[in-house]
Design a protein around this motif. Structure first.
Motif, mmCIF file in Angstrom:
data_model
loop_
_atom_site.group_PDB
_atom_site.id
_atom_site.type_symbol
_atom_site.label_atom_id
_atom_site.label_comp_id
_atom_site.label_asym_id
_atom_site.label_seq_id
_atom_site.Cartn_x
_atom_site.Cartn_y
_atom_site.Cartn_z
ATOM 1 N N GLU A 24 -5.178 -38.696 14.524
ATOM 2 C CA GLU A 24 -4.047 -37.841 14.899
ATOM 3 C C GLU A 24 -4.508 -36.560 15.585
ATOM 4 N N VAL A 25 -5.638 -36.012 15.155
ATOM 5 C CA VAL A 25 -6.158 -34.798 15.788
ATOM 6 C C VAL A 25 -6.564 -35.085 17.235
ATOM 7 N N LEU A 26 -7.331 -36.163 17.431
ATOM 8 C CA LEU A 26 -7.791 -36.497 18.782
ATOM 9 C C LEU A 26 -6.621 -36.819 19.721
ATOM 10 N N VAL A 27 -5.674 -37.591 19.221
ATOM 11 C CA VAL A 27 -4.505 -37.916 20.041
ATOM 12 C C VAL A 27 -3.684 -36.657 20.297
ATOM 13 N N GLY A 28 -3.602 -35.793 19.283
ATOM 14 C CA GLY A 28 -2.865 -34.539 19.446
ATOM 15 C C GLY A 28 -3.449 -33.670 20.551
ATOM 16 N N VAL A 29 -4.782 -33.608 20.621
ATOM 17 C CA VAL A 29 -5.429 -32.845 21.699
ATOM 18 C C VAL A 29 -5.130 -33.498 23.046
ATOM 19 N N ALA A 30 -5.148 -34.832 23.073
ATOM 20 C CA ALA A 30 -4.884 -35.555 24.328
ATOM 21 C C ALA A 30 -3.452 -35.360 24.817
ATOM 22 N N THR A 31 -2.517 -35.069 23.911
ATOM 23 C CA THR A 31 -1.127 -34.879 24.338
ATOM 24 C C THR A 31 -0.938 -33.605 25.162
ATOM 25 N N LEU A 32 -1.893 -32.668 25.073
ATOM 26 C CA LEU A 32 -1.758 -31.437 25.854
ATOM 27 C C LEU A 32 -1.830 -31.726 27.358
ATOM 28 N N PRO A 33 -2.901 -32.392 27.840
ATOM 29 C CA PRO A 33 -2.883 -32.754 29.267
ATOM 30 C C PRO A 33 -1.829 -33.815 29.592
ATOM 31 N N ALA A 34 -1.504 -34.677 28.615
ATOM 32 C CA ALA A 34 -0.463 -35.688 28.853
ATOM 33 C C ALA A 34 0.890 -35.025 29.066
ATOM 34 N N GLY A 35 1.113 -33.901 28.378
ATOM 35 C CA GLY A 35 2.358 -33.160 28.559
ATOM 36 C C GLY A 35 2.514 -32.658 29.990
ATOM 37 N N TRP A 36 1.380 -32.329 30.615
ATOM 38 C CA TRP A 36 1.411 -31.902 32.017
ATOM 39 C C TRP A 36 1.896 -33.048 32.915
ATOM 40 N N ILE A 37 1.413 -34.258 32.648
ATOM 41 C CA ILE A 37 1.838 -35.418 33.438
ATOM 42 C C ILE A 37 3.331 -35.670 33.253
ATOM 43 N N VAL A 38 3.807 -35.526 32.020
ATOM 44 C CA VAL A 38 5.242 -35.695 31.748
ATOM 45 C C VAL A 38 6.052 -34.692 32.563
ATOM 46 N N SER A 39 5.595 -33.449 32.579
ATOM 47 C CA SER A 39 6.312 -32.405 33.323
ATOM 48 C C SER A 39 6.323 -32.686 34.821
ATOM 49 N N VAL A 40 5.186 -33.124 35.359
ATOM 50 C CA VAL A 40 5.102 -33.432 36.794
ATOM 51 C C VAL A 40 6.053 -34.567 37.150
ATOM 52 N N ASN A 78 8.743 -35.706 35.544
ATOM 53 C CA ASN A 78 10.157 -35.352 35.383
ATOM 54 C C ASN A 78 10.618 -34.394 36.476
ATOM 55 N N SER A 79 9.762 -33.454 36.839
ATOM 56 C CA SER A 79 10.164 -32.461 37.844
ATOM 57 C C SER A 79 10.305 -33.087 39.227
ATOM 58 N N LEU A 80 9.298 -33.869 39.649
ATOM 59 C CA LEU A 80 9.338 -34.449 40.989
ATOM 60 C C LEU A 80 10.381 -35.553 41.110
ATOM 61 N N ALA A 81 10.637 -36.272 40.007
ATOM 62 C CA ALA A 81 11.628 -37.351 40.059
ATOM 63 C C ALA A 81 13.018 -36.809 40.320
ATOM 64 N N ASN A 82 13.271 -35.575 39.913
ATOM 65 C CA ASN A 82 14.591 -34.975 40.106
ATOM 66 C C ASN A 82 14.695 -34.178 41.404
ATOM 67 N N SER A 83 13.622 -34.199 42.197
ATOM 68 C CA SER A 83 13.673 -33.520 43.486
ATOM 69 C C SER A 83 14.382 -34.399 44.508
ATOM 70 N N PRO A 84 14.958 -33.822 45.552
ATOM 71 C CA PRO A 84 15.657 -34.617 46.556
ATOM 72 C C PRO A 84 14.692 -35.414 47.423
ATOM 73 N N ILE A 85 15.229 -36.395 48.119
ATOM 74 C CA ILE A 85 14.493 -37.230 49.077
ATOM 75 C C ILE A 85 13.285 -37.855 48.389
ATOM 76 N N GLY A 86 13.543 -38.605 47.309
ATOM 77 C CA GLY A 86 12.454 -39.236 46.579
ATOM 78 C C GLY A 86 11.862 -40.432 47.285
ATOM 79 N N LEU A 87 12.643 -41.074 48.173
ATOM 80 C CA LEU A 87 12.160 -42.266 48.846
ATOM 81 C C LEU A 87 12.487 -42.192 50.321
ATOM 82 N N LEU A 88 11.471 -42.399 51.169
ATOM 83 C CA LEU A 88 11.696 -42.525 52.605
ATOM 84 C C LEU A 88 12.014 -43.986 52.880
ATOM 85 N N PRO A 89 13.267 -44.316 53.206
ATOM 86 C CA PRO A 89 13.632 -45.718 53.395
ATOM 87 C C PRO A 89 12.946 -46.310 54.616
#
Length: 690
Positions: A354-370, A372-383
């Motif tokens: 749990e300690v090791l996984v807990g430390v790993a969740t810190l950088p994983a949280g950054w990926i989650v934020s990236v 979620n943030s970019l997915a809600n930005s406009p023009i997600g797909l160039l058709p």
């Protein structure tokens, strides 16, 4: 040149021979016949691997021939790789060119579940990883050992919209990280090269066994082993040759990988890294730090060579993918190493895990934020068109730009720019905003089930399914992709085969809460068989008349056409429905003919809400122009098979929709189509034609 030709012929001969042998052993004719008859059988079987949300099982004895391989819906039981048991299986047919002889749902376990002693620790590790809570912790499990079942549907969609789904698909990067970790650890001890090599390769094999036998994992592990041996033994290796050799061996072992997009995406991404990344790093580090140059070069190299397949699958290019990958890639090695160590320690020392996984969740949280943030930005797909012209231009562009990067010649650079201009110029303008297929905003989705109907409506994680097409595999695959486990409302508008034939696939591993059927007195045997099949699931089955209403999340629904015994045919008496929420109206017109449509006009009222209509009868000529004019839909969905023999959609239907100023989307041209409303605008997402 002749030597390479001989090797190519040899590879194809070995792959072809392997395919014949494995087909005879794993797909016996008797088993395929049992599946085509939707039989329930008793069998002993073992779980040999995983594929997406399903388990791969091999029969050992029973009413199916030993050696038969099938796909078992994972949600039907809590099984894991290595489990062996006896049970009752509900069979349904697999696609002809699949690796499976049958698809199945486990109806009953009739004996103890046996786990090989050698797999007890592996099961304990996977169980510990599966117990994670929270998006970041489950992302660690996905990155480290490929277990992503705990990720929410919304976050999965956000990862897909930003081109990050590859992170939880264990592949070459993970294998390289594991090899590097073991190799660096062993370098601390005075071990001979032979001992060090054996321990490193055994560790990699153990990692593959831990994450499961999946195509990208096997390919990556084999190639990394080849490269590692060549480098460790002091021999130079041409990496494209190592990739070709590894891929060929894997295709001999499992020929069905050749028809899987995941396998080719993995191969092409690795090829891009091998061929382009070194030159790009050399160029980029002249103007930026080396760590940034390496990350950017790796991302661009992989994206370039995967471009044609991604365009085919997504209907365009995810504009955020390069930025998203550049932002998160530096975190991946840290998360993988900490997560893997944590999950290995967890079954023995839970607190340490749990300690090791807990430390790993810190950088994983950054990926989650990236994500979620970019997915809600406009023009997600160039058709970008996924037709023959679009794919040909994209492939030509990839080859040209690769030569320009490797050879550093101006002529190829100019040619690449010229192809790019022609390519982009061929796209034209789109009046509808298109984004990534099946992202988190969709509310209605037309599954590509060929010449048939299957429409999914979603609100607040509640799902309605209107008809199921005629092919069990196609509807099952569509529902798998959008992670449907419970069908809250199943509507079978009438009992034509192209609307109900796929029912077994829709029911495979899923629960149905309520089912609606037409009151038309259909005397065909299929009507009673289908009704009985639904009833056997425990669902509430109701024959509904016009005016019946209900709710689905934020939608209210109403039966606006149900002629019952007054109908002259099953089509005329099929169920027409209206779904309405605060920001969207959806009309589903089943196979209603012009007579029924004219009768239904009194149920149509003016509205300023965005409106979608599912066109009746695959766009046949039997349509009411006045009805479509009254509906005034912004978008029309036509569920129709490619090059069908009926001539659907007809020119008359298309003219009616054109006159009503309704924009048409067709599954024969775009594949599965998802739609949702954002800020009053209907967003359209297409999966790309099959």
């Amino acid at each position: 040149m002749r030597k390479y030709l001989y090797l190519l012929v040899l590879a194809f001969s070995l792959i072809g021979g392997s395919l014949v042998i494995q087909t005879n052993w794993h797909k016996p004719v008797a088993t395929i016949k049992s599946a085509s008859e939707y039989l329930q059988v008793s069998a002993n079987f073992c779980v040999t691997g995983m594929q997406g949300n399903s388990l791969v099982i091999e029969v050992t004895k029973g009413q199916l021939q030993a050696g038969s391989v099938g796909r078992l819906w994972q949600a039907s039981t809590n099984l894991d790789q290595g489990d062996c048991l006896s049970g009752v299986l509900q069979l349904s047919p697999a696609q002809p060119f699949e690796r499976f002889a049958f698809l199945a749902r486990l109806k009953q376990v009739t004996g103890p579940i046996r786990q090989s002693e050698n797999l007890e620790f592996v099961s304990a590790v996977r169980k510990f990883a599966g117990s994670m809570r929270g998006e970041a912790s489950n992302l660690v499990a996905g990155l480290a050992i490929g277990i992503d079942s705990g990720l929410s549907e919304q976050f999965r969609n956000n990862m897909k919209a930003t081109g990050l789904t590859h992170l939880t698909a264990v592949s070459g990067a993970n294998c390289a990280i594991v090899l590097g970790l073991v190799w660096l650890t062993l370098r601390m001890f005075r071990l001979g090269r032979g001992v060090r090599t054996i321990i490193t390769l055994v560790s990699l094999a153990g990692y593959v066994f831990l994450v499961g036998w999946q195509p990208s994992v096997l390919r990556s592990a084999f190639m990394m082993s080849t490269v590692y041996l060549s480098l460790e033994l002091g021999r130079r290796v041409w990496l494209p040759a190592a990739l070709a050799f590894g891929s060929s061996i894997l295709l001999v072992a499992d020929p069905w990988m050749a028809i899987e997009f995941g396998f080719w995406l993995s191969v092409l991404a690795t090829f891009g890294l091998v061929m382009l990344a070194p030159r790009l790093v050399e160029k980029f580090e002249q103007n930026m730090p080396k760590w940034l140059a390496v990350g950017l070069a790796a991302t661009i190299s992989a994206q370039i060579w995967c471009l044609p397949i991604l365009i085919y699958l997504q209907g365009g290019f995810t504009t955020h993918s390069v930025l998203a990958n550049l932002l998160v890639e530096p975190m991946v090695p840290m998360i993988t190493v900490l997560g893997l160590l944590g999950f290995l320690a967890g079954p023995i020392f839970p607190w340490l895990g749990e300690v090791l996984v807990g430390v790993a969740t810190l950088p994983a949280g950054w990926i989650v934020s990236v994500a979620n943030s970019l997915a809600n930005s406009p023009i997600g797909l160039l058709p970008i068109g996924s037709d023959a012209l679009g794919l040909s231009l994209s492939a030509t562009f990839v080859i040209s730009v690769s030569i320009a990067i490797v050879k550093r010649k101006f002529g190829y650079t100019a040619l690449s720019l010229a192809i790019l201009c022609i390519w982009l110029g061929s796209l034209g303008n789109s009046a509808v905003r298109q984004v990534e297929f099946a992202n988190g905003n969709w509310q209605v989705l037309a599954c590509d089930v060929g010449q048939g109907d299957a429409l999914v409506i979603r609100s607040n994680n509640a799902y309605a399914l209107v008809d199921v097409g005629k092919d069990p595999e196609l509807i099952d695959s569509c529902l798998d992709e959008i992670h449907v486990e419970t069908i809250d409302l199943l509507v079978l508008t009438h009992f034509d085969h192209d609307h109900v034939g796929g029912l077994s696939g829709a029911l495979l591993g899923r629960r149905v809460s309520r089912a609606l059927i037409s009151p038309f007195p259909d005397e065909r045997p299929v009507a009673s068989e289908i009704t009985e099949q639904i009833g056997s699931t425990g669902a509430e089955v109701t024959s509904v008349a016009k005016g019946v209403t209900g709710s689905l999340g934020e939608f209210t629904w109403e039966i606006i056409s149900s002629l019952g015994i007054a109908g002259s045919s099953a089509n005329e008496a099929s169920l027409g429905m209206k779904f309405e929420s605060k920001d969207l109206i959806i009309y589903t017109l089943a196979d209603l003919n012009e007579v029924a449509q004219d009768i239904m006009q009194s149920e149509i009222f003016d509205s300023s809400k965005p409106t979608v209509v599912k066109v009746s009868h695959h766009g046949s000529a039997d349509q009411s122009a006045e009805l479509y004019r009254r509906i005034g839909a912004d978008v029309a969905l036509i569920s129709v098979g490619k090059k069908n023999s009926y001539g659907h959609p007809t020119s008359r239907a298309l003219k009616i929709l054109g006159d009503a100023k309704t924009q048409v989307f067709r599954t024969d041209l775009s594949g599965s189509i998802a739609m949702g409303v954002s800020n009053g605008v209907i967003e359209v997402k297409s999966a790309g034609a099959r």
